[in-house]
Design a protein around this motif. Structure first.
Motif, PDB file in Angstrom:
ATOM      1  N   LEU A 174       0.821  -1.202   0.000  1.00  0.00           N
ATOM      2  CA  LEU A 174       0.000   0.000   0.000  1.00  0.00           C
ATOM      3  C   LEU A 174       0.858   1.257   0.000  1.00  0.00           C
ATOM      4  O   LEU A 174       0.583   2.213  -0.724  1.00  0.00           O
ATOM      5  CB  LEU A 174      -0.920  -0.003   1.224  1.00  0.00           C
ATOM      6  N   LYS A 175       1.882   1.252   0.801  1.00  0.00           N
ATOM      7  CA  LYS A 175       2.772   2.417   0.875  1.00  0.00           C
ATOM      8  C   LYS A 175       3.453   2.674  -0.471  1.00  0.00           C
ATOM      9  O   LYS A 175       3.537   3.813  -0.933  1.00  0.00           O
ATOM     10  CB  LYS A 175       3.830   2.209   1.957  1.00  0.00           C
ATOM     11  N   LEU A 176       3.931   1.596  -1.088  1.00  0.00           N
ATOM     12  CA  LEU A 176       4.577   1.743  -2.396  1.00  0.00           C
ATOM     13  C   LEU A 176       3.597   2.312  -3.420  1.00  0.00           C
ATOM     14  O   LEU A 176       3.956   3.178  -4.229  1.00  0.00           O
ATOM     15  CB  LEU A 176       5.111   0.392  -2.869  1.00  0.00           C
ATOM     16  N   LEU A 177       2.348   1.814  -3.370  1.00  0.00           N
ATOM     17  CA  LEU A 177       1.343   2.269  -4.322  1.00  0.00           C
ATOM     18  C   LEU A 177       0.981   3.734  -4.066  1.00  0.00           C
ATOM     19  O   LEU A 177       0.812   4.529  -5.004  1.00  0.00           O
ATOM     20  CB  LEU A 177       0.105   1.381  -4.215  1.00  0.00           C
ATOM     21  N   GLU A 181       1.481   6.753  -6.592  1.00  0.00           N
ATOM     22  CA  GLU A 181       0.377   7.620  -7.010  1.00  0.00           C
ATOM     23  C   GLU A 181       0.687   9.082  -6.705  1.00  0.00           C
ATOM     24  O   GLU A 181       0.434   9.978  -7.522  1.00  0.00           O
ATOM     25  CB  GLU A 181      -0.915   7.215  -6.304  1.00  0.00           C
ATOM     26  N   LYS A 182       1.254   9.328  -5.534  1.00  0.00           N
ATOM     27  CA  LYS A 182       1.619  10.703  -5.165  1.00  0.00           C
ATOM     28  C   LYS A 182       2.623  11.265  -6.163  1.00  0.00           C
ATOM     29  O   LYS A 182       2.506  12.402  -6.627  1.00  0.00           O
ATOM     30  CB  LYS A 182       2.206  10.716  -3.757  1.00  0.00           C
ATOM     31  N   ASP A 183       3.604  10.437  -6.496  1.00  0.00           N
ATOM     32  CA  ASP A 183       4.629  10.863  -7.455  1.00  0.00           C
ATOM     33  C   ASP A 183       4.010  11.132  -8.823  1.00  0.00           C
ATOM     34  O   ASP A 183       4.351  12.122  -9.489  1.00  0.00           O
ATOM     35  CB  ASP A 183       5.707   9.774  -7.553  1.00  0.00           C
ATOM     36  N   LEU A 184       3.077  10.250  -9.222  1.00  0.00           N
ATOM     37  CA  LEU A 184       2.428  10.421 -10.526  1.00  0.00           C
ATOM     38  C   LEU A 184       1.599  11.705 -10.567  1.00  0.00           C
ATOM     39  O   LEU A 184       1.619  12.442 -11.555  1.00  0.00           O
ATOM     40  CB  LEU A 184       1.534   9.218 -10.820  1.00  0.00           C
ATOM     41  N   ARG A 185       0.854  11.951  -9.496  1.00  0.00           N
ATOM     42  CA  ARG A 185      -0.001  13.141  -9.470  1.00  0.00           C
ATOM     43  C   ARG A 185       0.841  14.417  -9.455  1.00  0.00           C
ATOM     44  O   ARG A 185       0.468  15.425 -10.039  1.00  0.00           O
ATOM     45  CB  ARG A 185      -0.933  13.095  -8.270  1.00  0.00           C
ATOM     46  N   TYR A 338      -6.158   3.405 -12.394  1.00  0.00           N
ATOM     47  CA  TYR A 338      -6.022   2.008 -11.956  1.00  0.00           C
ATOM     48  C   TYR A 338      -5.527   1.943 -10.515  1.00  0.00           C
ATOM     49  O   TYR A 338      -6.005   1.140  -9.707  1.00  0.00           O
ATOM     50  CB  TYR A 338      -5.059   1.270 -12.888  1.00  0.00           C
ATOM     51  N   ASN A 339      -4.546   2.792 -10.167  1.00  0.00           N
ATOM     52  CA  ASN A 339      -3.998   2.809  -8.813  1.00  0.00           C
ATOM     53  C   ASN A 339      -5.064   3.154  -7.781  1.00  0.00           C
ATOM     54  O   ASN A 339      -5.080   2.607  -6.679  1.00  0.00           O
ATOM     55  CB  ASN A 339      -2.845   3.810  -8.711  1.00  0.00           C
ATOM     56  N   SER A 340      -5.923   4.075  -8.120  1.00  0.00           N
ATOM     57  CA  SER A 340      -6.999   4.440  -7.200  1.00  0.00           C
ATOM     58  C   SER A 340      -7.875   3.230  -6.905  1.00  0.00           C
ATOM     59  O   SER A 340      -8.272   2.994  -5.759  1.00  0.00           O
ATOM     60  CB  SER A 340      -7.847   5.561  -7.808  1.00  0.00           C
ATOM     61  N   PHE A 341      -8.141   2.457  -7.939  1.00  0.00           N
ATOM     62  CA  PHE A 341      -8.926   1.230  -7.784  1.00  0.00           C
ATOM     63  C   PHE A 341      -8.173   0.221  -6.908  1.00  0.00           C
ATOM     64  O   PHE A 341      -8.733  -0.389  -5.989  1.00  0.00           O
ATOM     65  CB  PHE A 341      -9.212   0.641  -9.170  1.00  0.00           C
ATOM     66  N   GLU A 347      -6.763  -1.327   0.704  1.00  0.00           N
ATOM     67  CA  GLU A 347      -7.238  -0.812   2.000  1.00  0.00           C
ATOM     68  C   GLU A 347      -8.346  -1.700   2.557  1.00  0.00           C
ATOM     69  O   GLU A 347      -8.397  -1.950   3.773  1.00  0.00           O
ATOM     70  CB  GLU A 347      -7.716   0.629   1.830  1.00  0.00           C
ATOM     71  N   ASN A 348      -9.224  -2.195   1.693  1.00  0.00           N
ATOM     72  CA  ASN A 348     -10.272  -3.120   2.146  1.00  0.00           C
ATOM     73  C   ASN A 348      -9.671  -4.426   2.647  1.00  0.00           C
ATOM     74  O   ASN A 348     -10.094  -4.976   3.676  1.00  0.00           O
ATOM     75  CB  ASN A 348     -11.261  -3.409   1.007  1.00  0.00           C
ATOM     76  N   SER A 349      -8.661  -4.933   1.914  1.00  0.00           N
ATOM     77  CA  SER A 349      -7.993  -6.180   2.323  1.00  0.00           C
ATOM     78  C   SER A 349      -7.304  -6.006   3.669  1.00  0.00           C
ATOM     79  O   SER A 349      -7.334  -6.904   4.522  1.00  0.00           O
ATOM     80  CB  SER A 349      -6.964  -6.602   1.268  1.00  0.00           C
ATOM     81  N   ILE A 350      -6.678  -4.856   3.871  1.00  0.00           N
ATOM     82  CA  ILE A 350      -5.977  -4.591   5.133  1.00  0.00           C
ATOM     83  C   ILE A 350      -6.964  -4.550   6.295  1.00  0.00           C
ATOM     84  O   ILE A 350      -6.683  -5.070   7.386  1.00  0.00           O
ATOM     85  CB  ILE A 350      -5.174  -3.276   5.026  1.00  0.00           C
ATOM     86  N   GLN A 351      -8.114  -3.960   6.064  1.00  0.00           N
ATOM     87  CA  GLN A 351      -9.125  -3.908   7.125  1.00  0.00           C
ATOM     88  C   GLN A 351      -9.620  -5.311   7.483  1.00  0.00           C
ATOM     89  O   GLN A 351      -9.840  -5.623   8.665  1.00  0.00           O
ATOM     90  CB  GLN A 351     -10.301  -3.021   6.691  1.00  0.00           C
ATOM     91  N   GLU A 352      -9.771  -6.160   6.474  1.00  0.00           N
ATOM     92  CA  GLU A 352     -10.193  -7.540   6.726  1.00  0.00           C
ATOM     93  C   GLU A 352      -9.126  -8.295   7.509  1.00  0.00           C
ATOM     94  O   GLU A 352      -9.432  -9.034   8.449  1.00  0.00           O
ATOM     95  CB  GLU A 352     -10.475  -8.262   5.396  1.00  0.00           C
ATOM     96  N   ILE A 353      -7.862  -8.099   7.124  1.00  0.00           N
ATOM     97  CA  ILE A 353      -6.749  -8.747   7.836  1.00  0.00           C
ATOM     98  C   ILE A 353      -6.683  -8.249   9.270  1.00  0.00           C
ATOM     99  O   ILE A 353      -6.428  -9.020  10.209  1.00  0.00           O
ATOM    100  CB  ILE A 353      -5.409  -8.461   7.107  1.00  0.00           C
ATOM    101  N   LYS A 354      -6.923  -6.960   9.456  1.00  0.00           N
ATOM    102  CA  LYS A 354      -6.877  -6.377  10.805  1.00  0.00           C
ATOM    103  C   LYS A 354      -7.964  -6.993  11.691  1.00  0.00           C
ATOM    104  O   LYS A 354      -7.732  -7.248  12.889  1.00  0.00           O
ATOM    105  CB  LYS A 354      -7.038  -4.863  10.714  1.00  0.00           C
TER     106      LYS A 354
END
Length: 553
Positions: A174-177, A181-185, A338-341, A347-354
């Motif tokens: 997530l951090k890498l993505l 995205e920040k760099d791209l924007r 695509y990155n936003s998707f 983030e949803n996967s992380i919440q499930e793992i949490k």
């Protein structure tokens, strides 16, 4: 376990060599005979700091050496440190030189003092000295508590650890993505400008090379046409003669070709020359007709090349690299949506793992609290045995909000020794005699699961007697069934429970005071137990009492 101990030139010890057995080992002798000096030697082996005053008078250096038997967990730790281990043993050495610095070695490899302390911290607990007891360290308490987990309960912890690994992996992704995205924007406007700039030239791969070639021809068209016409004139003037001569040669060779293969080959080559000469004359004529002096086209090429070369200079790239770069940044820009998707999915996967993590962590916490309660109850009985009825032990739980492989629990062992006093951390206990009895109680419970295989008690019997010292002796013997216990004692009850007993005495030889250590067996051991009971006033009754103690041991 500590198998062998060798000490040379430490205080009043000139040379000492001991071979230890497992279970309970005791060191006895008169006060001041040098029992504590032996502990000083062991202290050196577990990483305690040294001074040159420790070196025996008249000696240049002192040596402390121990051979320790280690378990698989310790072997793995040493392998991580690139220390080779043979036969589940390590040899630890400390050398202190009067003229230089001290040195420490593990299996012949020199190690810094802090590393030696870390290594030996997994092997030896020196009870009675705060600095050497892992049980006093809060960081160790949770690990120790978890050693009481059943095999089924350990699986919950394993699932929790796997969940944390997955959580950390997804967070890293997530951090890498997010960074991407920040760099791209941040670079979006730049990339779009660069794409438009490159697209505006409508570049084609290899175009610059083709234009350079065309430019050379147009720029030098006059010279090219002049030389082509001269060449064509020369060839056409001599063409008739040349073809006539070649024709005559062909007829001659045709005549003799029937007499040998080599003449056929010559004829074939001559035919090639004849037709190639015709082709060359035709090609030169054709090129000459096509040469033109086109200043308009030349200016077009110059202008186009200038634009291309300026772009190459600006990007510091060749044309092919510029076209590749354009494809790369187009692909990057296409990733924004695509990155936003992907970010949403991650983030949803992380919440499930949490959620999974919290479930496992709460389940594990509940199990730990039950274990802690059992330990607290067991220690109440241990304290009563040692006449510490007022002492209470508590495992304090605090919730850790971080995602950790240890779960949500942060724990610390706390104790109060008197009614009305607040609970305090174990390492805040000041009284040496008190801490020895408390640690004995703790070791009685934890020695079955604690991975530290050597316990050393320094005069744990100080300040206790009667029934209490008999309880202490029994507990030391019981602990010795799980780990090696080395105990310095003045108590005959403790000495009688030992599997092995050494007698330390101080002698004056050649006007020098030295410490002598002797392993006692049979009648010698009986007499030493009797001395510990009655001093020099040894009677038959005392001997009988000593004999009874040894039988009970």
């Amino acid at each position: 376990m500590l198998k062998e101990l060798r000490i040379e030139n430490l205080a009043i010890i000139e040379k000492l060599y001991l071979e230890f057995e497992s279970s309970l080992v005791v060191l006895t002798g008169e006060t001041g005979a040098g029992k504590s000096i032996i502990l000083d030697g062991i202290n050196l082996l577990i990483g305690e700091r040294s001074t040159q005053e420790m070196i025996r008078d008249g000696a240049d250096k002192l040596l402390a050496e121990g051979i320790f038997e280690i378990n698989n967990r310790q072997i793995e730790y040493l392998k991580e440190l690139d220390i080779e281990v043979d036969d589940n043993e390590i040899i630890v050495q400390r050398i202190i030189e009067r003229a230089g610095k001290g040195k420490a070695f593990v299996n012949g490899r020199r190690v810094p003092l802090n590393l030696l302390k870390n290594i030996m911290g997994t092997l030896v607990d020196l009870v009675g000295q705060h600095t050497h007891q892992a049980l006093l360290e809060k960081e160790y308490h949770l690990k120790l508590l978890d050693r009481f987990l059943t095999e089924e309960e350990k699986k919950i912890k394993e699932r929790l650890e796997e969940t944390v690994n997955k959580y950390n992996s997804l967070n890293k992704e997530l951090k890498l993505l997010k960074d991407e995205e920040k760099d791209l924007r941040e670079k979006k406007d730049l990339y779009e400008y660069q794409i438009n700039e490159i697209d505006s030239l409508n570049l084609k791969l290899g175009e610059d090379e083709e234009l350079e070639e065309e430019y050379k021809k147009l720029f030098n068209s006059g010279k090219i046409k002049e030389n082509l016409e001269k060449s064509l004139m020369l060839l056409r003037e001599d063409e008739i003669n040349a073809l006539s001569i070649i024709g005559m040669a062909k007829r001659n060779l045709e005549y003799i070709s029937k007499y040998g293969k080599e003449y056929e080959d010559i004829l074939e080559n001559l035919n090639k020359v004849y037709y190639e000469l015709e082709d060359v004359v035709y090609y030169i004529g054709d090129q000459n007709d096509n040469i033109e002096n086109n200043d308009f086209r030349l200016n077009e090429i110059v202008d186009r090349l200038d634009k291309i070369n300026n772009l190459k200079k600006k990007y510091n790239m060749e044309l092919e690299e510029i076209l590749n770069y354009k494809e790369e940044i187009e692909e990057k820009l296409s990733k924004i949506d695509y990155n936003s998707f992907e970010l949403t999915n991650l983030e949803n996967s992380i919440q499930e793992i949490k959620k999974k993590y919290l479930k496992y962590a709460k389940d594990l916490s509940g199990i730990r609290k039950k274990i802690a309660q059992n330990i607290e109850e067991m220690l109440i009985n241990e304290f009563k045995d040692l006449k510490m009825e007022m002492a209470k032990f508590k495992v304090f739980f605090d919730e850790n909000n971080d995602i950790s492989k240890d779960g949500i629990d942060s724990i610390e062992f706390m104790i109060t020794t008197n009614i009305g006093q607040d609970y305090k951390p174990l390492n805040k206990i000041v009284s040496g005699g008190e801490i020895s009895r408390i640690m004995l109680s703790l070791k009685s419970i934890f020695s079955k699961v604690d991975s530290i295989p050597i316990l050393i008690f320094d005069e744990i019997d100080t300040g206790v007697g009667g029934e209490t010292v008999r309880k202490v002796a029994e507990k030391l013997k019981n602990i010795g069934e799980n780990v090696q216990v080395i105990c310095i004692t003045h108590s005959p009850n403790i000495a009688a429970k030992a599997k092995q007993q050494f007698y330390i005495e101080k002698k004056i030889i050649d006007k020098k005071t030295i410490t002598i250590v002797k392993e006692l067996k049979g009648k010698e051991r009986l007499n030493e137990i009797a001395r510990m009971l009655a001093g020099d006033n040894i009677t038959d009754a005392v001997i009988n009492h000593a004999s009874e103690l040894l039988k009970e041991g």
